[in-house]
Design a protein around this motif. Structure first.
Motif, mmCIF file in Angstrom:
data_model
loop_
_atom_site.group_PDB
_atom_site.id
_atom_site.type_symbol
_atom_site.label_atom_id
_atom_site.label_comp_id
_atom_site.label_asym_id
_atom_site.label_seq_id
_atom_site.Cartn_x
_atom_site.Cartn_y
_atom_site.Cartn_z
ATOM 1 N N GLY A 14 0.774 -1.228 0.000
ATOM 2 C CA GLY A 14 0.000 0.000 0.000
ATOM 3 C C GLY A 14 0.807 1.280 0.000
ATOM 4 O O GLY A 14 0.244 2.369 0.076
ATOM 5 N N VAL A 17 -0.201 3.802 -2.725
ATOM 6 C CA VAL A 17 -1.445 4.519 -2.477
ATOM 7 C C VAL A 17 -1.208 5.670 -1.497
ATOM 8 O O VAL A 17 -1.747 6.767 -1.675
ATOM 9 C CB VAL A 17 -2.538 3.570 -1.935
ATOM 10 C CG1 VAL A 17 -3.818 4.310 -1.641
ATOM 11 C CG2 VAL A 17 -2.789 2.445 -2.923
ATOM 12 N N PRO A 21 -2.007 8.907 -4.162
ATOM 13 C CA PRO A 21 -3.399 8.424 -4.168
ATOM 14 C C PRO A 21 -4.209 8.777 -5.409
ATOM 15 O O PRO A 21 -5.243 8.161 -5.652
ATOM 16 C CB PRO A 21 -3.996 9.080 -2.914
ATOM 17 C CG PRO A 21 -3.152 10.283 -2.670
ATOM 18 C CD PRO A 21 -1.764 9.906 -3.132
ATOM 19 N N GLU A 22 -3.747 9.735 -6.197
ATOM 20 C CA GLU A 22 -4.451 10.062 -7.435
ATOM 21 C C GLU A 22 -4.057 9.123 -8.572
ATOM 22 O O GLU A 22 -4.720 9.066 -9.598
ATOM 23 C CB GLU A 22 -4.149 11.512 -7.855
ATOM 24 C CG GLU A 22 -4.565 12.544 -6.834
ATOM 25 C CD GLU A 22 -6.071 12.583 -6.646
ATOM 26 O OE1 GLU A 22 -6.800 12.495 -7.647
ATOM 27 O OE2 GLU A 22 -6.510 12.699 -5.491
ATOM 28 N N THR A 23 -2.972 8.375 -8.362
ATOM 29 C CA THR A 23 -2.442 7.502 -9.398
ATOM 30 C C THR A 23 -2.676 6.028 -9.097
ATOM 31 O O THR A 23 -2.893 5.233 -10.005
ATOM 32 C CB THR A 23 -0.936 7.756 -9.581
ATOM 33 O OG1 THR A 23 -0.742 9.145 -9.866
ATOM 34 C CG2 THR A 23 -0.354 6.938 -10.713
ATOM 35 N N PHE A 24 -2.634 5.665 -7.809
ATOM 36 C CA PHE A 24 -2.753 4.261 -7.405
ATOM 37 C C PHE A 24 -3.870 4.054 -6.400
ATOM 38 O O PHE A 24 -4.189 4.930 -5.611
ATOM 39 C CB PHE A 24 -1.440 3.781 -6.770
ATOM 40 C CG PHE A 24 -0.240 3.953 -7.634
ATOM 41 C CD1 PHE A 24 0.027 3.090 -8.683
ATOM 42 C CD2 PHE A 24 0.646 5.000 -7.414
ATOM 43 C CE1 PHE A 24 1.135 3.254 -9.492
ATOM 44 C CE2 PHE A 24 1.767 5.170 -8.209
ATOM 45 C CZ PHE A 24 2.006 4.297 -9.249
ATOM 46 N N ASP A 25 -4.430 2.851 -6.425
ATOM 47 C CA ASP A 25 -5.396 2.411 -5.425
ATOM 48 C C ASP A 25 -5.069 0.951 -5.139
ATOM 49 O O ASP A 25 -4.144 0.388 -5.731
ATOM 50 C CB ASP A 25 -6.824 2.570 -5.947
ATOM 51 C CG ASP A 25 -7.864 2.571 -4.831
ATOM 52 O OD1 ASP A 25 -7.496 2.366 -3.652
ATOM 53 O OD2 ASP A 25 -9.047 2.777 -5.141
ATOM 54 N N GLN A 26 -5.841 0.339 -4.248
ATOM 55 C CA GLN A 26 -5.652 -1.070 -3.943
ATOM 56 C C GLN A 26 -6.942 -1.827 -4.195
ATOM 57 O O GLN A 26 -8.034 -1.322 -3.907
ATOM 58 C CB GLN A 26 -5.237 -1.268 -2.481
ATOM 59 C CG GLN A 26 -3.805 -0.899 -2.215
ATOM 60 C CD GLN A 26 -3.423 -1.152 -0.777
ATOM 61 O OE1 GLN A 26 -3.752 -0.351 0.076
ATOM 62 N NE2 GLN A 26 -2.735 -2.247 -0.537
ATOM 63 N N ASN A 27 -6.790 -3.038 -4.706
ATOM 64 C CA ASN A 27 -7.909 -3.939 -4.919
ATOM 65 C C ASN A 27 -8.504 -4.284 -3.558
ATOM 66 O O ASN A 27 -7.779 -4.664 -2.639
ATOM 67 C CB ASN A 27 -7.401 -5.199 -5.632
ATOM 68 C CG ASN A 27 -8.481 -6.184 -5.935
ATOM 69 O OD1 ASN A 27 -9.218 -6.614 -5.057
ATOM 70 N ND2 ASN A 27 -8.564 -6.578 -7.185
ATOM 71 N N GLU A 28 -9.808 -4.149 -3.410
ATOM 72 C CA GLU A 28 -10.458 -4.407 -2.128
ATOM 73 C C GLU A 28 -10.376 -5.863 -1.695
ATOM 74 O O GLU A 28 -10.404 -6.157 -0.504
ATOM 75 C CB GLU A 28 -11.911 -3.960 -2.181
ATOM 76 C CG GLU A 28 -12.057 -2.459 -2.207
ATOM 77 C CD GLU A 28 -13.498 -2.015 -2.093
ATOM 78 O OE1 GLU A 28 -14.323 -2.771 -1.544
ATOM 79 O OE2 GLU A 28 -13.779 -0.905 -2.558
ATOM 80 N N VAL A 33 -2.110 -3.654 -6.139
ATOM 81 C CA VAL A 33 -2.152 -2.324 -6.748
ATOM 82 C C VAL A 33 -3.152 -2.249 -7.901
ATOM 83 O O VAL A 33 -3.297 -3.194 -8.670
ATOM 84 C CB VAL A 33 -0.740 -1.911 -7.229
ATOM 85 C CG1 VAL A 33 -0.232 -2.823 -8.335
ATOM 86 C CG2 VAL A 33 -0.706 -0.464 -7.689
ATOM 87 N N LEU A 36 -4.715 3.846 -11.415
ATOM 88 C CA LEU A 36 -5.810 4.763 -11.714
ATOM 89 C C LEU A 36 -5.491 5.674 -12.891
ATOM 90 O O LEU A 36 -6.397 6.123 -13.586
ATOM 91 C CB LEU A 36 -6.131 5.627 -10.498
ATOM 92 C CG LEU A 36 -6.574 4.898 -9.232
ATOM 93 C CD1 LEU A 36 -6.745 5.894 -8.094
ATOM 94 C CD2 LEU A 36 -7.859 4.126 -9.488
#
Length: 65
Positions: A14, A17, A21-28, A33, A36
């Motif tokens: 993480g 993120v 945070p505007e470029t990456f997120d995490q799979n719930e 990774v 975005l």
């Protein structure tokens, strides 16, 4: 700048993120990774570079255009 990620290498730390945070997120489901923005906005590029350097699995690749 173009970003690519290798979800197979990702260890779901993480850090990306937290740094960009505007470029990456995490799979719930598994925390891996999620890219975005393949081409991050100018204000996010330094953060994306830091995310690449910080990634413990080297799952993030940046290519300067």
């Amino acid at each position: 700048m173009k970003i690519s990620v290798d979800t197979e290498k990702c260890v779901a730390s993480g850090q990306c993120v937290l740094l960009a945070p505007e470029t990456f997120d995490q799979n719930e489901e598994d925390g891996t990774v999620v890219l975005l923005a393949e081409e991050p906005p100018a204000g996010e590029r330094d953060a994306a570079r830091q995310a690449e350097l910080t990634c413990p699995a080297a799952a993030i690749r940046l290519a300067e255009a």
